[in-house]
Each structure stands twice: as structure tokens, then as C-alpha cells.
Enzyme design. Sequence first.
Site, PDB file in Angstrom:
ATOM      1  N   ASN A   1       0.883  -1.164   0.000  1.00  0.00           N
ATOM      2  CA  ASN A   1       0.000   0.000   0.000  1.00  0.00           C
ATOM      3  C   ASN A   1       0.922   1.215   0.000  1.00  0.00           C
ATOM      4  OD1 ASN A   1      -1.824   2.041   0.473  1.00  0.00           O
ATOM      5  ND2 ASN A   1      -2.199   1.504   2.617  1.00  0.00           N
TER       6      ASN A   1
ATOM      7  N   GLU B   1      -6.693   5.418   7.416  1.00  0.00           N
ATOM      8  CA  GLU B   1      -6.397   6.816   7.068  1.00  0.00           C
ATOM      9  C   GLU B   1      -7.573   7.445   6.322  1.00  0.00           C
ATOM     10  OE1 GLU B   1      -2.672   5.934   5.156  1.00  0.00           O
ATOM     11  OE2 GLU B   1      -1.902   5.284   7.100  1.00  0.00           O
TER      12      GLU B   1
ATOM     13  N   GLU C   1      -5.908  -4.290  10.304  1.00  0.00           N
ATOM     14  CA  GLU C   1      -4.776  -3.420  10.585  1.00  0.00           C
ATOM     15  C   GLU C   1      -5.029  -2.624  11.866  1.00  0.00           C
ATOM     16  OE1 GLU C   1      -2.548  -2.430   6.677  1.00  0.00           O
ATOM     17  OE2 GLU C   1      -4.156  -0.984   6.921  1.00  0.00           O
TER      18      GLU C   1
ATOM     19  N   SER D   1       3.148  -2.226  10.122  1.00  0.00           N
ATOM     20  CA  SER D   1       4.592  -2.373  10.314  1.00  0.00           C
ATOM     21  C   SER D   1       5.140  -3.756   9.952  1.00  0.00           C
ATOM     22  CB  SER D   1       4.988  -1.992  11.745  1.00  0.00           C
ATOM     23  OG  SER D   1       4.648  -0.648  12.004  1.00  0.00           O
TER      24      SER D   1
HETATM   25  P1  PGA Z   1       2.840   0.163   7.456  1.00  0.00           P
HETATM   26  O1  PGA Z   1       1.414   0.527   6.789  1.00  0.00           O
HETATM   27  O2  PGA Z   1       3.230  -1.176   6.919  1.00  0.00           O
HETATM   28  O3  PGA Z   1       3.760   1.260   7.000  1.00  0.00           O
HETATM   29  O4  PGA Z   1       2.621   0.142   8.935  1.00  0.00           O
HETATM   30  C1  PGA Z   1       0.409  -0.436   6.651  1.00  0.00           C
HETATM   31  C2  PGA Z   1      -0.836   0.167   6.070  1.00  0.00           C
HETATM   32  O5  PGA Z   1      -1.215   1.271   6.472  1.00  0.00           O
HETATM   33  O6  PGA Z   1      -1.481  -0.461   5.198  1.00  0.00           O
END
Ligand code: PGA
Length: 252
Positions: free
Chosen positions: A10, A98, A168, A214
Site C-alpha cells: 500500500n 487513514e 490493521e 509495520s
Molecule cells: P505500514 O502501513 O506497513 O507502513 O505500517 C500499513 C498500512 O497502512 O497499510
Amino acid sequence: MSRKPIIAGNWKMNKTLSEAQAFVDAVKNNLPSSEKVDSVIGAPALFLAPMAYSRQGSELQLAAENSYFENAGAFTGENSPAAIADLGIEYIIIGHSERREYFHETDEDINKKAKAIFANGLTPILCCGETLETFEAGKTAEFVSAQIEAGLEGLTAEQVSKLVIAYEPIWAIGTGKTATNEIADETCGVVRSTVEKLYGKEVSEAVRIQYGGSVKPETIEGLMAKENIDGALVGGASLEAESFLALLEIYK
Ligand code: PGA
């Protein structure tokens, strides 16, 4: 039943078109077979048409990071799921935390988007996940199952069998704080039982559930070994070709 793993990057609002094209060139001949794993990049809508062209003949699959739920009309600035489908790509990510937080998307909007995406022949990657506050209050299961119930409202069993759900936890996104493999597996299990409650065992055994937050090349193997985790949605570690390929190394 064995579910095919799906590792999806992503990119969020990162890269320019030339950087995106350089990434495609770097990965396109180095991906594992799509018989073993679905290798996906979610990219800004602006890059999808050229990327769909340059990835031709490779195992690279593509996702939009969002779409609207109407196919056409007076919705300035939005992207139509029908227009995205016409690019010949595979997935649309919906309900990322987000989008929920900064763009005020509700479960109802996300549900409408899921329906519109299926109606256009693409597969939604539907995101869910709780805040740190909810996690610390011990309310994760309750919160995530409510998001899933609302997001799936009115979808058919056949659609849900093809769906990808990404769990997530918001407190693990971009923070370097990964949920332990056990916590990730437990909540992906909650998602699967919610699907089972709504659609029965066969559908819940078919739906693919990713963990995100992460995820790094060093942590992916442990996560993927867990019973309820069928893939990963990866932000930061999907931005560089080398790191994206490293996430897929276990499937080579
Ligand atoms: P990240 O993002 O791997 O940088 O924590 C994951 C996401 O928001 O899909």
C-alpha cells in the site's frame, strides 16, 4: 481448505510516476508465481493506467487505494470503480484507517464501495482495525466484528468468499510497533468467526484475511505461519523494490 496468500503493498500518497515505473521495471521479472501467491501493489490512481501497461506479462497485480461508489456523475475529484475496472487491474482497497480518519469515511460508505467494486468485477480489500484506546480497553473483538458486519451488509456469500479483508490495528500502522503474531492471528480469527456467523463455515474458510501494520521482510514469515493470516498489507516496506521482493522471498 487452503487459501492462496496475498501480499499487497500500500504505497499511500508516495512516489512520482517515474518512480512508480522504475519500481515496476525492477520487480516485474522477479516475482514468485501467482500459483503460489498473489503479489499486489496498491498505488495512487494517477499511476494505475501506466503501471497496468508496464506490468503486462508479469505476475504483478495492481490495486487502487480507494474509489467512489457511483460509476459516473457529478462527483468532482473522485474516481469511478467502473473506470478503474476498465484499466484491467484486480483490486481496490477500501476503508483504510487513514481514509476513515482523515476523509471521514463511514462503514456505510465502505459498504457501498464494496458493492460497487464487486458489481464492476473487481475484488475489494476491505480494511478494519481498532485504535490504541480500543485495544487497551480490551474491546478489539467487539469493535472489529462490528466494522466487518457493517462493511459486509447485503453482500452475497459468493462475493464474500472472494473478498480480501485486511486487519490493521491503527496503533501498529507506520509506528514500527507490530502486533505480536499471536494478537494478529487472534484478531484475524475474530474476523473469520464474524464471517462464519454471517455466512457460514464454507465462506469463512474461503475469505482471505491479511494482517497489516509495520510488516517487514524480517517479520512476515512468522505472521504468515499463523492459521488465520493469509497475507499482509504493507505500507513502508513495500516502497522499495528490494524490500517488496524480500517480502515475497518465502514464496520463491
Ligand atoms: P505500514 O502501513 O506497513 O507502513 O505500517 C500499513 C498500512 O497502512 O497499510
